[in-house]
Write a protein that holds these residues in place. Sequence first.
Motif, PDB file in Angstrom:
ATOM      1  N   ILE A  35       0.980  -1.018  -0.088  1.00  0.00           N
ATOM      2  CA  ILE A  35      -0.079   0.001   0.068  1.00  0.00           C
ATOM      3  C   ILE A  35       1.072   1.146   0.019  1.00  0.00           C
ATOM      4  CG2 ILE A  35      -0.152   0.329   2.474  1.00  0.00           C
ATOM      5  CD1 ILE A  35      -3.024   0.697   0.000  1.00  0.00           C
ATOM      6  N   LEU A  36       2.093   1.311   0.604  1.00  0.00           N
ATOM      7  CA  LEU A  36       2.896   2.634   0.705  1.00  0.00           C
ATOM      8  C   LEU A  36       3.242   2.789  -0.776  1.00  0.00           C
ATOM      9  CD1 LEU A  36       5.219   1.494   3.716  1.00  0.00           C
ATOM     10  CD2 LEU A  36       3.234   3.064   3.776  1.00  0.00           C
ATOM     11  N   GLU A  37       3.658   1.805  -1.546  1.00  0.00           N
ATOM     12  CA  GLU A  37       4.057   2.216  -3.055  1.00  0.00           C
ATOM     13  C   GLU A  37       2.779   2.962  -3.673  1.00  0.00           C
ATOM     14  OE1 GLU A  37       5.098  -1.344  -4.703  1.00  0.00           O
ATOM     15  OE2 GLU A  37       6.972  -1.569  -3.246  1.00  0.00           O
ATOM     16  N   MET A  38       1.484   2.910  -3.294  1.00  0.00           N
ATOM     17  CA  MET A  38       0.393   3.508  -4.049  1.00  0.00           C
ATOM     18  C   MET A  38       0.059   4.988  -3.306  1.00  0.00           C
ATOM     19  SD  MET A  38      -2.255   0.201  -3.989  1.00  0.00           S
ATOM     20  CE  MET A  38      -1.701  -1.607  -4.288  1.00  0.00           C
ATOM     21  N   LEU A  39       0.577   5.481  -2.268  1.00  0.00           N
ATOM     22  CA  LEU A  39       0.369   6.458  -1.782  1.00  0.00           C
ATOM     23  C   LEU A  39       1.200   7.802  -2.222  1.00  0.00           C
ATOM     24  CD1 LEU A  39      -0.292   5.535   1.838  1.00  0.00           C
ATOM     25  CD2 LEU A  39      -1.790   5.869   0.200  1.00  0.00           C
ATOM     26  N   PRO A  40       0.650   8.778  -2.484  1.00  0.00           N
ATOM     27  CA  PRO A  40       1.572   9.956  -3.124  1.00  0.00           C
ATOM     28  C   PRO A  40       2.660  10.324  -1.890  1.00  0.00           C
ATOM     29  CG  PRO A  40      -0.623  10.359  -3.082  1.00  0.00           C
ATOM     30  CD  PRO A  40      -0.581   9.286  -2.047  1.00  0.00           C
ATOM     31  N   ALA A  77       3.440  12.284   7.402  1.00  0.00           N
ATOM     32  CA  ALA A  77       3.077  11.542   8.307  1.00  0.00           C
ATOM     33  C   ALA A  77       4.058  10.330   8.458  1.00  0.00           C
ATOM     34  CB  ALA A  77       1.641  11.090   8.291  1.00  0.00           C
ATOM     35  N   GLU A  78       3.694   9.268   9.826  1.00  0.00           N
ATOM     36  CA  GLU A  78       4.489   8.166   9.836  1.00  0.00           C
ATOM     37  C   GLU A  78       3.628   7.090   9.645  1.00  0.00           C
ATOM     38  OE1 GLU A  78       6.848   5.963  13.517  1.00  0.00           O
ATOM     39  OE2 GLU A  78       6.144   8.105  14.028  1.00  0.00           O
ATOM     40  N   LEU A  79       4.170   6.119   8.684  1.00  0.00           N
ATOM     41  CA  LEU A  79       3.162   5.361   8.448  1.00  0.00           C
ATOM     42  C   LEU A  79       4.221   3.833   8.610  1.00  0.00           C
ATOM     43  CD1 LEU A  79       2.081   6.769   4.741  1.00  0.00           C
ATOM     44  CD2 LEU A  79       1.013   6.814   7.021  1.00  0.00           C
ATOM     45  N   ASN A  80       3.440   2.911   9.174  1.00  0.00           N
ATOM     46  CA  ASN A  80       3.766   1.556   9.610  1.00  0.00           C
ATOM     47  C   ASN A  80       2.757   0.550   9.239  1.00  0.00           C
ATOM     48  OD1 ASN A  80       6.375   2.434  10.883  1.00  0.00           O
ATOM     49  ND2 ASN A  80       4.806   3.311  12.420  1.00  0.00           N
ATOM     50  N   ILE A  81       3.361  -0.560   8.496  1.00  0.00           N
ATOM     51  CA  ILE A  81       2.353  -1.664   8.065  1.00  0.00           C
ATOM     52  C   ILE A  81       2.221  -2.738   9.400  1.00  0.00           C
ATOM     53  CG2 ILE A  81       2.312  -3.655   6.492  1.00  0.00           C
ATOM     54  CD1 ILE A  81       1.984  -1.017   4.947  1.00  0.00           C
ATOM     55  N   VAL A  93      -4.823  10.677   3.907  1.00  0.00           N
ATOM     56  CA  VAL A  93      -4.213   9.383   3.510  1.00  0.00           C
ATOM     57  C   VAL A  93      -5.694   8.489   3.443  1.00  0.00           C
ATOM     58  CG1 VAL A  93      -2.878   7.532   4.331  1.00  0.00           C
ATOM     59  CG2 VAL A  93      -2.165   9.703   4.343  1.00  0.00           C
ATOM     60  N   GLU A  94      -6.447   8.808   4.633  1.00  0.00           N
ATOM     61  CA  GLU A  94      -7.725   7.663   4.748  1.00  0.00           C
ATOM     62  C   GLU A  94      -8.533   7.875   3.433  1.00  0.00           C
ATOM     63  OE1 GLU A  94     -11.080   6.749   8.144  1.00  0.00           O
ATOM     64  OE2 GLU A  94      -9.888   8.671   8.248  1.00  0.00           O
ATOM     65  N   GLU A  95      -8.718   8.996   2.872  1.00  0.00           N
ATOM     66  CA  GLU A  95      -9.599   9.365   1.730  1.00  0.00           C
ATOM     67  C   GLU A  95      -9.149   8.493   0.416  1.00  0.00           C
ATOM     68  OE1 GLU A  95     -11.644  12.881  -0.821  1.00  0.00           O
ATOM     69  OE2 GLU A  95     -10.296  13.217   1.065  1.00  0.00           O
ATOM     70  N   ILE A  96      -7.643   8.605   0.430  1.00  0.00           N
ATOM     71  CA  ILE A  96      -6.828   7.830  -0.685  1.00  0.00           C
ATOM     72  C   ILE A  96      -6.852   6.520  -0.366  1.00  0.00           C
ATOM     73  CG2 ILE A  96      -4.557   7.365  -1.730  1.00  0.00           C
ATOM     74  CD1 ILE A  96      -3.842  10.435  -0.881  1.00  0.00           C
ATOM     75  N   ILE A  97      -6.839   5.873   0.693  1.00  0.00           N
ATOM     76  CA  ILE A  97      -6.811   4.274   0.930  1.00  0.00           C
ATOM     77  C   ILE A  97      -8.339   3.968   0.507  1.00  0.00           C
ATOM     78  CG2 ILE A  97      -6.553   2.431   2.644  1.00  0.00           C
ATOM     79  CD1 ILE A  97      -4.385   3.828   3.726  1.00  0.00           C
TER      80      ILE A  97
END
Length: 634
Positions: A322-327, A334-338, A357-361
Amino acid sequence: MSSPLSRICLACFLIISAFSPLLKAQQVSDAPQEVAVDAFSQVIEVLSFKNTDIKDILRGLATKYQANILVADDVDKRLTLHLVNVSVRDALTFIVADNNLLLEKFGSIYKVSNKPAPAPTPKSWDISFEKGLLSVDLREDDIREALHQIAAISGQTILLDREVKGSISGMITALPFEEGVRQLLHANGYYLRKRQSSFLVQRMRSNPAADKKNGKSRKGELWINAHHSKIDFEANDVSLQAFLDELAVQMDINLFLMGQPKGQINARASGLSLDECLNYVLMDQDYTYKKSGDIYLIGDKSNKSLTSSRLLRLNNLKADGILEMLPKKSIQKAELNIIKEHNALLINGAQDVIAEVEEIIHSLDKPIPQIFLEVLVIDYRLNDSHELGIEAGIGDPAENDSSGSFLGGLTGLIPGIDLFRTGSEINNFLNKNKPFKGFNIGKLPDDFYLTVHALDKIDKLNIRSKPQLTTLNGHEAELVIGETRYFKLISQTPFYEEAQQGYTPRTTSERFQTIDINTSLKITPWVSASGEITIEINPEFNAAGDDATAGELPPNIRRRALSSTVRLHDGETIVLGGLIEERDIESSSQVPLLGRIPVLGRLFKNSFKRKEKNELIIYVTPHLSYSDNWMIPG
């Protein structure tokens, strides 16, 4: 300035002075008992006026004939009349009746005044409230009275703000009470707020429809309406702090401002939740918010105490990718963790960044189509071989017969010619059937043999395979069927020895080499928004050549492959063909010199011809499904 009494006396004097020649009276015998005998029964010879105030006329009569006539101050009429030979009473009665006035008698005093307005007819209100549904039809009615009637009929408590005044119009039919009253008030520039078991009506701070009609400027005006946890608002160049203060009042929430927010708001929206409203309002500002229990904290984005965390679970996508899909812009804020265990993404950052981010996901995490692929592969083979030749020799027939069939003198004629004869059988045949008398070709040894081969052979072979593959949209499906062959390779390392003046092998090594002979099929499907399926198909068919020698050297590999991209509808079948392989094989053996003799040389020659033709045809049928309970058809 003169007093009202002096002005009245002056007016009476002027009237008497002006009209005294026209007023002539005589005594009457039937004068009222309440006044002097000659008061109201006196005859007026001529009474003529043009556009004269009625007060002046009546006061002139009272003065001239000594009658007690009182005219109320609110009587305001002007008369034009001409009367001859009438009594004062008749003249007074006529004037009062003709001008719709009221004549009242109090002893010897007559009072002339306006008639009281008739009592208003009670308004019939078109309002009904049955089974919790309200119906109203209002047409320019007073809003306070209308709401009073609605409250009385419905039994609800409605409180009115001081600024609620004016008229109201609108019609609603069979709507729930709160919804109906809210829509009615909103259309007339008011909004309804519910507080426990009562309702409060307040005027909108800005009425867009009225302001546009009247050409008013709405700069600095704010209107917020909260109902059913949804917010409607319109802000025209309003300070951020004023907006937040009014929002807290309307939503009845605990709001703490960490510092004094700066900035202006120009926006209009409806049907937003509280979190959505704050996200949009603070989006272009340097502020963010954080919810702690029932309290909302608002402050600068750089304040680390306002950082929020949220776990976003993915329903359809894999969290690892999912991280590869986000701008990149969103990732940097933000700090993002899988979190693999929950297939989720943990976000730490400002509330507006989390919302972004929530809207994009949410837009990405949609149900992924599943494609079931039915593949039918047909390998059509045609082999056509021709064999013709004669073989002769001396020795053991079993050892010299290369075909190994029909030994021991047996004869085969069907389906081909395959003759075998020994020397003694040929001698007996020649002795019985001499072609020329006196001609003797001799005698053949008993261990002599002769073989004749003549055969035409046609082979047809269909090899069918029916693999079935299932994959997700955009993911490759691959099927591999084959074998791995091992070959033993021996290598020696030479070493130079001066004594022998040359290289001699000193070390020997052995290793196994593998070669894969596979049939593979790779298919990658994509599903468009219209439901069409685009398929990229790459089949490859490998086979070992005829020159393969097991266990020694790797064989040559015959390879057939194609690559194609097609578009199909659900359930359609595409046919891919054209993988055709043709081979001509020809071999011969002959007796030296004799095999080269024209015509007769065929008796000393053995020939073999073979023609091979292979054609590969592939049928592909996709089936599309979004359901988790989808079953493979058939």
